[in-house]
Design a protein around this motif. Structure first.
Motif, short mmCIF file in Angstrom:
data_model
loop_
_atom_site.label_atom_id
_atom_site.label_comp_id
_atom_site.label_asym_id
_atom_site.label_seq_id
_atom_site.Cartn_x
_atom_site.Cartn_y
_atom_site.Cartn_z
N GLU A 209 17.28 -55.67 3.82
CA GLU A 209 16.84 -54.50 3.06
C GLU A 209 17.70 -54.29 1.81
N ARG A 210 19.02 -54.45 1.97
CA ARG A 210 19.92 -54.26 0.81
C ARG A 210 19.69 -55.35 -0.22
N ILE A 211 19.47 -56.57 0.22
CA ILE A 211 19.25 -57.68 -0.71
C ILE A 211 17.98 -57.43 -1.53
N ALA A 212 16.92 -56.96 -0.87
CA ALA A 212 15.69 -56.64 -1.59
C ALA A 212 15.94 -55.52 -2.60
N GLN A 213 16.74 -54.54 -2.20
CA GLN A 213 17.08 -53.43 -3.09
C GLN A 213 17.87 -53.93 -4.30
N LEU A 214 18.80 -54.83 -4.07
CA LEU A 214 19.58 -55.39 -5.18
C LEU A 214 18.68 -56.14 -6.16
N GLY A 215 17.70 -56.86 -5.60
CA GLY A 215 16.78 -57.58 -6.48
C GLY A 215 16.02 -56.63 -7.39
#
Length: 395
Positions: A209-215
């Motif tokens: 979830e955090r990785i998608a948010q960073l993207g």
């Protein structure tokens, strides 16, 4: 045997007993109030329970050949399809240990033989009412859970559209036909994933979830461009002192705008927090020689450390009218050489591992000749305007 009427509006009770007289007796007691199905053995009972529609309640004899009631109950409760069907044991056993075993297996109640009609009807009614209330609460809970998920998806879509609109607006200052934002989002996801894989200590922080948010947040790294004049925006290389001040003012203005938006949302918008760190920290260097704050090492937010490397790779490998493009291998070499000076060594190691994915992203989302042409025209127009401004006016 009593005829079993099909009344779908009524609850269904399954009666399981190997004695025909018992099946007849219990069926006659229930038939006026409920739909009734019967089974003379455990195997048949399990088949009926797993069929559709499933019974609402099971009256289950314990002492049966081949498969006793305890085993039938055990299998019912082990199956997600049948585990919520309440079971009332019917037995001539009155020992406490036998009753305890039944309850341990998941039985809802225990009725001893010979059957007392008023007790049987009262217990059946009570269990069916309890099941109806339980089903209602479970259905309502499932509905609310689905509704929360739906609204979360709607909010996420709104966030995505807002981010893309803001980032695209900023990119209009540079090259609206470029696929820069798409590449940046993919690079960020790729690099963060590689870093989480290499550094187990970061796996909790960098979950999916955090990785998608960073993207998504990475696309907002261009907000600082909105305040820059064309001569600074289109120039490449080391900025002069006056231009450096303009760059610093640009990232501070972008950070302040995101901070205001974050406060209006109660400080709970994680994507804005990451975007703010990226906008304000992407020009910092691991060795402390960056701007605007001169942070060094892990003082720089992780998202900004990732962004600094990604933007540099993008600049090195994309075709520009004002800068020669270099190969991905050369870009990897340059970035690796800047480990522990310009870039976080940990991030560089993750980048080296993720290089094949970076190359695929760069190739699949490369700008076409038309996009590069737009950038060239912008550069020529800007240069012509600068020359015109510097020419002395006619007397």
């Amino acid at each position: 045997m009593v005829e079993m009427l099909d009344r779908p509006e009524q609850e269904m009770v399954l009666v399981v007993d190997d004695t025909p007289d018992n099946l007849q007796l219990i069926s006659e007691l229930l038939i006026d109030r409920y739909r009734v199905k019967v089974a003379s053995n455990g195997a048949k009972a399990l088949r009926i329970a797993q069929a559709s529609p499933a019974p609402d309640l099971i009256l289950l004899d314990i002492m049966m050949p081949e498969m006793d009631g305890y085993e039938v109950c055990r299998q019912l409760k082990a199956d997600p399809q049948t585990r919520d069907i309440p079971v009332i044991f019917l037995t001539a056993k009155s020992e406490v240990a036998a009753e305890q075993l039944g309850f341990d297996l998941g039985a809802a109640d225990y009725i001893t033989k010979p059957i007392s009609p008023p007790i049987l009807l009262a217990r059946v009614r009570a269990q069916l009412q309890l099941k109806a209330a339980t089903d209602y609460l479970r259905d309502k809970s499932e509905y609310l859970e689905l509704e929360v998920k739906r609204r979360t998806r709607d909010i996420q879509k709104l966030q995505d559209v807002t981010i893309e609109a803001m980032a695209s607006l900023a990119l209009m200052r540079d090259n609206p036909r470029s696929r820069h934002l798409q590449r940046i989002e993919r690079y960020m996801r790729c690099l963060a994933t590689a870093l989480a894989r290499q550094q187990p200590a970061l796996s909790a922080e960098l979950d999916a979830e955090r990785i998608a948010q960073l993207g998504r947040s990475a696309m907002l790294h261009v907000l600082g461009r909105l305040t820059l004049p064309d001569r600074v925006l289109l120039s490449h290389g080391e900025p002069e002192e006056a231009d450096l001040r303009l760059l610093q003012e640009g990232v501070m203005a972008a950070r302040d705008a995101l901070e205001r938006a974050e406060r209006k949302l109660g400080g709970n918008a994680g994507f804005l927090s990451d975007a703010k760190d990226i906008v304000y920290g992407q020009h910092e260097r691991w060795d402390g020689k960056g701007f605007p704050q001169g942070l060094h090492g892990e003082q720089i937010p992780l998202s900004a450390r990732l962004m600094a490397l990604i933007v540099h790779f993008e600049e090195l490998t994309c075709p520009h009218p004002y800068l020669p493009r270099i190969s991905p291998a050369q870009a990897v070499a340059q970035i690796s050489a800047a480990s522990a000076t310009r870039f976080d060594p940990m991030v560089v190691l993750a980048f080296v591992e993720a290089t094949p994915q970076f190359i695929r992203i760069a190739e699949s989302l490369a700008d076409d000749a038309a996009a590069v042409g737009v950038e060239l025209q912008r550069l020529e127009d800007s240069l012509a305007e600068s020359i015109e401004l510097t020419l002395p006016s006619a007397p």
